[in-house]
Design an enzyme around this catalytic site. Structure first.
Site, PDB file in Angstrom:
ATOM      1  N   GLU A 276       0.826  -1.211   0.000  1.00 58.31           N
ATOM      2  CA  GLU A 276       0.000   0.000   0.000  1.00 58.31           C
ATOM      3  C   GLU A 276       0.861   1.263   0.000  1.00 58.31           C
ATOM      4  OE1 GLU A 276      -3.628   2.064   2.575  1.00 58.31           O
ATOM      5  OE2 GLU A 276      -2.427   0.446   3.462  1.00 58.31           O
TER       6      GLU A 276
ATOM      7  N   GLU B 235     -12.118   2.806   4.708  1.00 57.38           N
ATOM      8  CA  GLU B 235     -11.115   3.111   5.724  1.00 57.38           C
ATOM      9  C   GLU B 235     -11.058   4.628   5.904  1.00 57.38           C
ATOM     10  OE1 GLU B 235      -6.789   1.317   6.841  1.00 57.38           O
ATOM     11  OE2 GLU B 235      -6.834   2.594   5.061  1.00 57.38           O
TER      12      GLU B 235
END
Length: 258
Positions: free
Chosen positions: A143, A240
């Protein structure tokens, strides 16, 4: 149809962690993700998932000493044994909970090492993790994260992640593309998601600035959701974000997709 997964590390923070599963299901989520399951008993997690008919979609590898500011150890020379122990723990939880994606936070660039040493360590660690996960039919994700929220984070852009994927050379290594982080670092969201759709293994959403729910900032999520729906991506979209009030009050954006 888009499938949204509630990130229980950030959503429903008004409740104890294990109570968040029921709240997510009550709000229409059918999938949940969370960063680190390791402080919780596997059987207890299996129970709350099953009793609320939720699919566990994602968790992270252990990321070092979080309280001390570490955000992963994959790029740190000398921590290889600890990294491999973390891979084993992540697989143990994934087997039990049924998820097929594990994210690796690569860590902050360590001082005292050359860029060549750091890159070689990262590539070797990711190759080890990807090969171990391949045996379990699990995707390994990396990520890119913006350097405003985490100064010094080693992986900050899509092209850097693509180069890393090429260097590792494992077909089950893909990008966890967090739209919030990449809006802050790059923009070009539509073109990036379209051009590199085959390299994206998981999507996450939050608005910018403030990392709130969709509709609270500058990102045109009505448009981006159509882009995702019309793409080849068929995985979960992880929510998120930091609710601007309560989680429930901020879920109106999801009404068309329930």
């Amino acid at each position: 149809m888009l499938r949204f997964s509630a990130n229980l590390s950030m959503l429903f923070g008004e409740y104890d962690f294990l109570a968040r599963f029921e709240k997510a299901a009550q709000c229409g989520f059918r999938g949940v993700e969370f960063m680190f399951p390791y402080d919780y008993d596997i059987e207890e997690l299996k129970h709350v998932l099953a009793s609320n008919k939720l699919e566990h979609t994602l968790h992270n590898l252990p990321a070092g000493d979080w309280a001390a500011g570490e955000r992963g150890i994959a790029c740190i020379p000398g921590r290889e044994e600890e990294f491999r122990d973390g891979v084993a723990a992540a697989i143990r939880y994934a087997r039990a909970l049924g998820n097929k994606k594990i994210n690796c936070l690569v860590g902050k660039t360590p001082a005292g090492f050359s860029s060549e040493q750091i890159h070689a360590t990262l590539v070797e660690n990711l190759r080890y993790a990807a090969n171990m996960l391949m045996k379990e039919d699990i995707l390994l994700l990396i990520e890119p994260i913006n350097h405003f929220d985490i100064p010094g984070f080693h992986l900050t852009g899509t092209r850097q992640a693509l180069k890393l994927i090429d260097d590792v050379g494992c077909c089950n290594l893909k990008i966890q593309y967090d739209i919030y982080h990449m809006q802050r670092m790059e923009g070009e969201l539509t073109n990036t998601m379209t051009q590199w759709a085959d390299k994206i293994g998981h999507l996450q959403i939050a608005d910018n600035p403030h990392r709130g729910e969709p509709g609270t900032g500058e990102i045109n999520y009505d448009y981006l959701f159509k882009v995702i729906e019309n793409s080849d991506y068929n995985g979960w979209v992880g929510c998120e974000y930091k609710p601007q009030t309560t989680t429930e009050a901020g879920l109106r954006w999801m009404d068309p997709y329930r």
